[in-house]
Scaffold this active site. Structure first.
Site: not given
Ligand code: 13P
Length: 260
Positions: A12-14, A99, A101, A171, A177, A215, A236
């Site tokens: 997931n490149w975000k 997600h 976020e 997650e 992160g 992570s 990530g």
């Protein structure tokens, strides 16, 4: 511990990447993935503007591509939204939905996440449904209650055949992160709980791929992927580094090998 399910590793490149440097990363991942055994599948979820680039550089390779979100609407006056059909136009395979976020920063409700999952499925995409608890929720003993409710909101709107076509990613919010991954025992415990919930939906849903995210690094991937109910990872930060991402894919291959 072992099982017969194949492994899946998705990056997931975000909101990272730029057109020029993406070339080396996409080509490098495509090249490295050629060496992986067939029972390891690999994908990258890139920002929308890079879909054509992903299609051009990954087409014909072992690496699938996908989106990080999808609209709950089919089409219409929804400025800024991207429809599942548009994503499918670029031969994408995956769409991440729910997600943490998006849930936290964009107020996505469980019902909205469920609607997005339905849209993705209707367009022929494989939704990667994310669930996870915050640190407060974990410390107050509410982990299963929280992730169970998040998963249930999706399962109730799907038939068993539809549910069999999703991927679920656990997650924990506190592990995303932060450099602080869940231990393999913590992750396995939640995965086993989610597996039981999926199995209760129907026999064909029991083997839905269950990914761990938060992570994941080359150093901890092998141990996580060896767990009985962990079928791979949603990656990530480490997905932005070719060497790290391929090392995580190799760890999935090694774990699949032990299982086989
Ligand atoms: P990190 O691997 O950077 O912790 O991110 C995990 C994640 O949110 C993947 O969707």
């Amino acid at each position: 511990m072992s099982n017969q399910r194949s492994k899946l590793v998705v990056g997931n490149w975000k909101m990272h990447g730029r057109l020029a440097p993406n070339v080396a990363l996409l080509q490098g991942v495509a090249r490295g993935a050629q060496a992986l055994p067939q029972d390891v599948r690999v994908g990258v979820c890139v920002p929308y503007p890079y879909f054509a680039q992903a299609q051009a550089l990954l087409g014909g390779s072992r690496v699938a591509w996908g989106a990080q979100d999808v609209s709950a609407h089919e089409q219409g006056a929804y400025t800024g939204e991207v429809a599942a059909g548009m994503i499918a136009d670029f031969e994408a395979t995956y769409a991440i939905v729910g997600h943490s976020e998006r849930r936290a920063y964009h107020g996505e409700s469980p019902e909205l996440v469920a609607a997005k999952t339905q849209r993705a499925l209707a367009a022929g995409l494989t939704p990667i449904v994310c669930v996870g608890e915050t640190l407060d929720e974990r410390e107050s003993g509410a982990t299963e209650c929280v992730v169970g409710a998040q998963l249930n909101a999706v399962l109730v709107v799907l038939s068993a055949d539809e549910a069999a076509r999703i991927v679920v990613a656990y997650e924990p919010v506190w592990a995303i992160g932060t450099g602080k991954s869940a231990t393999s025992e913590q992750a396995q415990q939640v995965h086993a709980f989610l597996r039981a919930r999926l199995a209760a939906k129907g026999a064909q849903v029991a083997d839905v791929p269950l990914l761990y995210g938060g992570s994941v690094k080359p150093e901890n991937a092998a141990e996580l992927f060896r767990q009985n109910d962990i079928d791979g990872g949603l990656i990530g930060g480490a997905a932005l580094k070719e060497g790290d991402f391929l090392a995580i894919c190799a760890a999935a291959a090694a774990a699949a090998d032990v299982a086989g």
